[in-house]
Structure formats: C-alpha cells, structure tokens
Scaffold this active site. Structure first.
Site, PDB file in Angstrom:
ATOM      1  N   HIS A  20       0.840  -1.207   0.000  1.00 51.79           N
ATOM      2  CA  HIS A  20       0.000   0.000   0.000  1.00 51.79           C
ATOM      3  C   HIS A  20       0.871   1.252   0.000  1.00 51.79           C
ATOM      4  CE1 HIS A  20      -3.068  -2.739   2.175  1.00 51.79           C
ATOM      5  NE2 HIS A  20      -3.507  -2.567   0.934  1.00 51.79           N
ATOM      6  N   LYS A  44     -17.534  -7.060   7.165  1.00 52.01           N
ATOM      7  CA  LYS A  44     -16.142  -7.502   7.228  1.00 52.01           C
ATOM      8  C   LYS A  44     -15.644  -7.462   8.666  1.00 52.01           C
ATOM      9  CE  LYS A  44     -13.057  -7.021   3.314  1.00 52.01           C
ATOM     10  NZ  LYS A  44     -12.177  -6.159   2.554  1.00 52.01           N
ATOM     11  N   ARG A  93      -2.414  -6.862  -8.019  1.00 56.33           N
ATOM     12  CA  ARG A  93      -1.296  -7.795  -7.911  1.00 56.33           C
ATOM     13  C   ARG A  93      -1.402  -8.913  -8.940  1.00 56.33           C
ATOM     14  NH1 ARG A  93      -2.013 -10.244  -2.535  1.00 56.33           N
ATOM     15  NH2 ARG A  93      -4.144  -9.746  -3.010  1.00 56.33           N
ATOM     16  N   SER A 130      -3.007  -7.924   2.860  1.00 55.66           N
ATOM     17  CA  SER A 130      -3.438  -7.708   4.251  1.00 55.66           C
ATOM     18  C   SER A 130      -3.934  -9.007   4.879  1.00 55.66           C
ATOM     19  CB  SER A 130      -4.526  -6.634   4.306  1.00 55.66           C
ATOM     20  OG  SER A 130      -3.996  -5.382   3.973  1.00 55.66           O
TER      21      SER A 130
END
Length: 154
Positions: A20, A44, A93, A130
C-alpha cells in the site's frame, strides 16, 4: 472542476502494508493529493479497529501534507464526490485483481464519471496482502517485513 488533482485510495487497510505504501508513493507522482479512505464495512470482520488503522496510517504520513486519511460509510464514488476527488486509485497484484477492479471501475465511471487508475504492484510486493499479514499475526509471527517502518501499531 477542482484545480488540485485528488485521488481517493479506498480500502480496508487491515493492516496497511508496504505494498500500500508503495502505491501511495507512486501515486503521488501522478496526482497532487491522495486521500487514503478506509471504508467501513459491517460485514467484514477486521483485525484492527478503525481507530487503530487510521492512527497508524496518519502517523506514517504525518510529514506528508499531500496525504490525508479519512473513513467513510457510503459508496466509494459518493465519498469521492463529497471530498472533491476526480480519481480513484487502485493497485492490482494479479489477473484476478484486474477482473474485479475493472468491473468496479466500469460501474463507478457509469455512476459518477469518476475515473479509476490502476497501478501495478511492484514485483517484490506481489506476495503481500493484508489477509496474509493478518494470518501471520493470528499465529504470533513477526510481520515487520510486510508493514511500513514507523507504524507502531503492529
């Protein structure tokens, strides 16, 4: 239209990783200001509280006036309009990330006219996510090589 080019960098950032951080650094070469925007998603389950995540990122960028940290509880495009952001910045990614981000970018553009720009993760960071960092934390592993130096939260 705002004369300052502002990009929103939305995410959960649970935690904020060196991947990040790399995206923010590179994004600042393209826009005048980046608002790191932490979305509040009740569905979440996060490892760190919103306050802790905001505090860690604010601490990291305390000497960079072009980076602001905010939280929001709405559609990302609505928040972008609210804060005067013309762009949404995202990092990808993998090919799977691309498909997902393209769909969201198309909907966001249709809804609001806000453009999304994508930065590819640097090769040395593609393995960092993460969720992987959270998994390491759950098992008591050292995560210092995956999070920015100076984020004393972790």
């Amino acid at each position: 239209m705002n004369s300052e080019r502002i990009a929103l960098f939305p995410g959960t950032f649970d935690p904020f990783t060196i991947g990040h951080q790399s995206l923010v650094s590179r994004g600042l070469t393209l826009v005048d200001k980046i608002i790191i925007s932490i979305g509040i998603n009740d569905k979440k389950q996060t490892y760190f509280s919103l306050e802790k995540r905001m505090e860690a990122i604010e601490h990291l960028y305390k000497d960079e006036p072009r980076v602001k940290v905010m939280s929001y509880d709405s559609l990302t495009v609505d928040f972008a309009k609210e804060v005067g952001a013309e762009y949404i910045m995202r990092g990808i990614r993998t090919v799977n990330d691309f498909e997902y981000e393209k769909s969201i970018a198309d909907v966001n553009r249709k809804l609001s006219g806000i453009e999304t720009f994508i930065l590819f993760t640097e090769p040395e960071h593609t393995h960092i996510s993460s969720s992987i960092v959270r998994e390491l934390l759950r098992y008591g592993k050292d995560i210092s090589q995956f999070v920015p130096k100076g984020t004393d939260l972790y």
